[in-house]
Design a protein around this motif. Sequence first.
Motif, short mmCIF file in Angstrom:
data_model
loop_
_atom_site.label_atom_id
_atom_site.label_comp_id
_atom_site.label_asym_id
_atom_site.label_seq_id
_atom_site.Cartn_x
_atom_site.Cartn_y
_atom_site.Cartn_z
N ASN A 80 0.91 -1.17 -0.21
CA ASN A 80 -0.03 -0.07 -0.16
C ASN A 80 0.80 1.21 -0.07
O ASN A 80 1.53 1.56 1.21
N LEU A 81 0.96 1.95 -1.25
CA LEU A 81 1.88 3.17 -1.17
C LEU A 81 1.20 4.00 -0.23
O LEU A 81 2.28 4.91 0.20
N ASN A 82 0.08 4.26 0.34
CA ASN A 82 -0.24 5.23 1.34
C ASN A 82 0.43 4.97 2.59
O ASN A 82 0.50 5.79 3.85
N ASN A 83 1.01 3.96 2.85
CA ASN A 83 1.67 3.34 3.92
C ASN A 83 2.93 4.45 4.36
O ASN A 83 3.46 4.40 5.49
N LEU A 84 3.62 4.94 3.21
CA LEU A 84 4.72 5.53 3.31
C LEU A 84 4.54 6.66 4.00
O LEU A 84 5.61 7.21 4.80
N VAL A 85 3.32 7.53 4.15
CA VAL A 85 3.31 8.46 5.16
C VAL A 85 2.00 8.38 6.09
O VAL A 85 0.98 7.90 5.33
N ALA A 86 2.03 8.51 7.21
CA ALA A 86 0.99 8.59 8.26
C ALA A 86 0.64 9.80 8.68
O ALA A 86 1.37 10.29 9.52
N ASN A 87 -0.54 10.48 8.79
CA ASN A 87 -0.80 11.56 9.27
C ASN A 87 0.17 12.69 8.87
O ASN A 87 0.40 13.65 9.69
N GLY A 88 0.53 12.80 7.51
CA GLY A 88 1.39 13.58 6.91
C GLY A 88 2.81 13.43 7.33
O GLY A 88 3.74 14.51 6.83
N VAL A 89 3.17 12.50 8.05
CA VAL A 89 4.50 12.47 8.56
C VAL A 89 5.11 10.90 7.92
O VAL A 89 4.47 9.88 7.66
N LEU A 90 6.49 10.72 7.58
CA LEU A 90 7.07 9.81 6.81
C LEU A 90 7.12 8.53 7.77
O LEU A 90 7.46 8.77 9.16
N SER A 91 6.94 7.50 7.27
CA SER A 91 7.03 6.05 8.17
C SER A 91 8.45 5.52 7.46
O SER A 91 8.21 4.84 6.46
N ALA A 92 9.55 5.79 8.29
CA ALA A 92 10.87 5.25 7.87
C ALA A 92 10.73 3.59 7.60
O ALA A 92 11.39 3.29 6.61
N PRO A 93 10.24 3.06 8.36
CA PRO A 93 10.24 1.45 8.12
C PRO A 93 9.37 1.00 6.74
O PRO A 93 10.09 0.28 6.03
N ASP A 94 8.61 1.86 6.49
CA ASP A 94 7.81 1.74 5.22
C ASP A 94 8.52 2.14 4.08
O ASP A 94 8.37 1.58 2.69
N LEU A 95 9.17 3.07 4.26
CA LEU A 95 10.04 3.66 2.86
C LEU A 95 11.12 2.75 2.81
O LEU A 95 11.64 2.34 1.42
N ALA A 96 11.88 2.11 3.79
CA ALA A 96 12.80 1.06 3.46
C ALA A 96 12.28 0.01 2.69
O ALA A 96 12.82 -0.64 1.99
N ARG A 97 10.90 -0.49 3.11
CA ARG A 97 10.44 -1.78 2.36
C ARG A 97 10.23 -1.34 0.95
O ARG A 97 10.30 -2.32 0.09
N PHE A 98 9.73 -0.03 0.92
CA PHE A 98 9.32 0.29 -0.66
C PHE A 98 10.61 0.34 -1.44
O PHE A 98 10.66 -0.11 -2.55
N GLN A 99 11.65 0.70 -0.68
CA GLN A 99 12.90 0.91 -1.60
C GLN A 99 13.39 -0.54 -1.91
O GLN A 99 13.97 -0.59 -3.06
N ARG A 100 13.42 -1.39 -0.89
CA ARG A 100 13.52 -2.84 -1.43
C ARG A 100 12.75 -3.30 -2.54
O ARG A 100 13.16 -4.36 -3.30
N LEU A 101 11.59 -3.06 -2.65
CA LEU A 101 10.63 -3.36 -3.57
C LEU A 101 10.98 -2.81 -4.84
O LEU A 101 11.35 -3.41 -5.95
N LEU A 102 11.31 -1.43 -4.80
CA LEU A 102 11.67 -0.68 -5.97
C LEU A 102 13.17 -1.59 -6.66
O LEU A 102 13.30 -1.68 -7.91
#
Length: 306
Positions: free
Chosen positions: A106-128
Amino acid sequence: MKTQTQHGVALVLVLLIVAMATTIAAFMAQQQAFWQREMENGRDRAQARRIAEAGIDWARAVLADDESVNPGVDNAREMWAMQLPAIPVEGGEVQGTIVDQQGLFNLNNLVANGVLSAPDLARFQRLLAALGLPQELGNTLVDWMDANSETMPNGAEDEYYMSLDKPYRCANLPLSDIGELVWVRGFDATTIQRLQPFVSVLPESNTAVNVNFAPPEVLMAILPGLTLQDARQLALQASSTPFMSLADFLQRLPKTVIQDSTLLLSVSSQYFMVTGYATQGDGASSAHVLLHRAGIWATQVRKSLQ
């Protein structure tokens, strides 16, 4: 002589008038046929649209029945996950599919309440990386969605977008649809097409990943230490012998996997994409609806009709 000339001119005028009247009559008849055909096509399209939308009600009923019979577990061997073959209806046919959306990232997991979710960004970057795409796309997407105006490394905020030939501003909001990615720096059509089978856009952040539907690339991205070969083996197991509980899944993980306390996993889903396609006479229509099932009956989140 003069009288004969006048008669000749009159005859020519009569012939011209007759020819003009014939042409006008033929034109009007043609336009009448076109109008009638357009009316028939419009009627067929309207009927096809109603049939396609009826397929959405069918999907809601199927998902409700599934939750009543098998609460808390969703996998590819259940009836709802099987494609509905084309079913004849009077003057046409209808078919439909229900596709799980929580086996995807879920791409919207990257930001929660306007703030970056660092663990989800790391996961997304591994997917990329697993998909052969630049990892900085994660930063540009976070900048597009987060509430601040600080540019991440290789990211893009208003300063970049306002410098374009046709300037616009960052959304600073969660994504509403995957099509919105075309506005984000670095996400061209080829990139979006490569990414689309592995991601979803859900109307909330911090959603769990249903391991029964996750592609190997997603499993590898969210579970550090999991190789692509092991991820493919897990996905194969899920398709043949679904995970009936989270404990069952964790037990089958290789010992090389690093346990992440921030990761949300599940064997059930709440979000489903439903596609209905119908033909009626010469008309055709398709409906695409994201359903949210909280409890028994699913509700519509967004809908697209064509």
